[in-house]
Design an enzyme around this catalytic site. Structure first.
Site, PDB file in Angstrom:
ATOM      1  N   CYS A   2    -131.286  39.782 -17.293  1.00 15.95           N
ATOM      2  CA  CYS A   2    -130.172  40.200 -16.401  1.00 15.95           C
ATOM      3  C   CYS A   2    -130.495  39.908 -14.933  1.00 15.95           C
ATOM      4  O   CYS A   2    -131.625  39.590 -14.587  1.00 15.95           O
ATOM      5  CB  CYS A   2    -129.931  41.695 -16.505  1.00 15.95           C
ATOM      6  SG  CYS A   2    -129.815  42.310 -18.187  1.00 15.95           S
TER       7      CYS A   2
HETATM    8  N1  GLN Z   1    -133.268  44.292 -22.464  1.00 13.72           N
HETATM    9  C1  GLN Z   1    -132.089  44.601 -21.715  1.00 13.72           C
HETATM   10  C2  GLN Z   1    -130.819  44.383 -22.477  1.00 13.72           C
HETATM   11  O1  GLN Z   1    -130.822  44.002 -23.612  1.00 13.72           O
HETATM   12  C3  GLN Z   1    -132.059  43.854 -20.417  1.00 13.72           C
HETATM   13  C4  GLN Z   1    -131.907  42.402 -20.664  1.00 13.72           C
HETATM   14  C5  GLN Z   1    -132.055  41.586 -19.423  1.00 13.72           C
HETATM   15  O2  GLN Z   1    -132.745  41.879 -18.468  1.00 13.72           O
HETATM   16  N2  GLN Z   1    -131.434  40.477 -19.529  1.00 13.72           N
HETATM   17  O3  GLN Z   1    -129.783  44.620 -21.926  1.00 13.72           O
END
Ligand code: GLN
Length: 233
Positions: A2
């Site tokens: 994210c």
């Molecule tokens: N693990 C978290 C999720 O599944 C954050 C993923 C991320 O940082 N892309 O939302």
């Protein structure tokens, strides 16, 4: 993974922070510039902010849809202003649910929290208090349960328990903005009217600086400190 953004300073609209910048969260949802894990962030978005005239309770708007598809938010965002904001666009980790409650910012004890990364849920303690079974929601609940003042300790301990974890956190409570770097990028723009912390710069302003990995950023009362996290190599 994210992309997230935190703001602490003079009031700014959610549109100014998220939608208007040339490489802001809106563009980062389909064309991030520095993303090392995942190609785009289309599994939801969220914005949380504090209302000075209100109770101090954070307000949130979250969705499991891509940010670019949310025309209602684009219409309202120019008139939603706050001095303290945590916002994110999400690329769900494989196996995690795609639902609004799995999308940052998470809330707990008057804090807003966002996690950019991945962590083995088995090493986390606060499953029952989490908003979702998503690893990030459980990590946020674990940080709140230990007390956000102990953020650095929780990150170092979690990383020791799961050496593969990536643990970039943003946390804000209306008067303080905290961030960690552990495995992913973070940049800071310290301007005249406040501080932006973002997974990647939202424009080409030469004042952006990159925060080194395994550090804690602490912003409050106009002061910024950047310190190495214990356990750093
Ligand atoms: N693990 C978290 C999720 O599944 C954050 C993923 C991320 O940082 N892309 O939302």
């Amino acid at each position: 993974m994210c992309r997230h953004l935190g703001w602490l300073g003079s009031p700014r609209s959610l549109a100014e922070l998220m939608l208007d910048p040339p490489y802001g969260l809106l563009v980062q949802s389909y064309a991030p510039r520095r993303q090392q894990h995942g190609l785009l962030n289309a599994d939801g978005w969220g914005a949380g902010f504090f209302d000075v005239s209100g109770s101090g309770e954070p307000r949130r708007w979250r969705s499991a849809s891509p940010l670019w598809s949310d025309t209602s938010f684009a219409s309202v965002a120019p008139v939603l202003s706050s001095h303290c904001v945590v916002a994110a666009v999400r690329s769900a980790t494989v196996g995690m649910p795609i639902e609004a409650s799995a999308t940052a910012p998470f809330a707990g004890g008057n804090w807003l929290l966002s996690h950019n990364g991945v962590v083995n849920r088995a090493v986390l303690s606060s499953h029952a208090k989490a908003e979702s079974v998503c690893d990030s929601a459980i990590l946020a609940a674990t940080i709140v349960e230990h007390g956000v003042d102990s953020l650095a300790e929780v990150i170092v301990e979690t990383a020791a328990a799961d050496p593969q974890a990536r643990l970039n956190i943003l946390a804000a409570n209306g008067s303080r903005l905290l961030a960690t770097t552990w495995g992913d990028t973070l940049s800071m723009l310290h301007g005249a009217d406040g501080v932006v912390l973002a997974s990647e710069p939202y424009d080409d302003d030469p004042r952006w600086i990159d925060i080194p990995d395994r550090h804690l950023v602490d912003v409050h009362d106009g002061e910024v400190s950047v310190t190495a996290l214990e356990g750093s190599r």
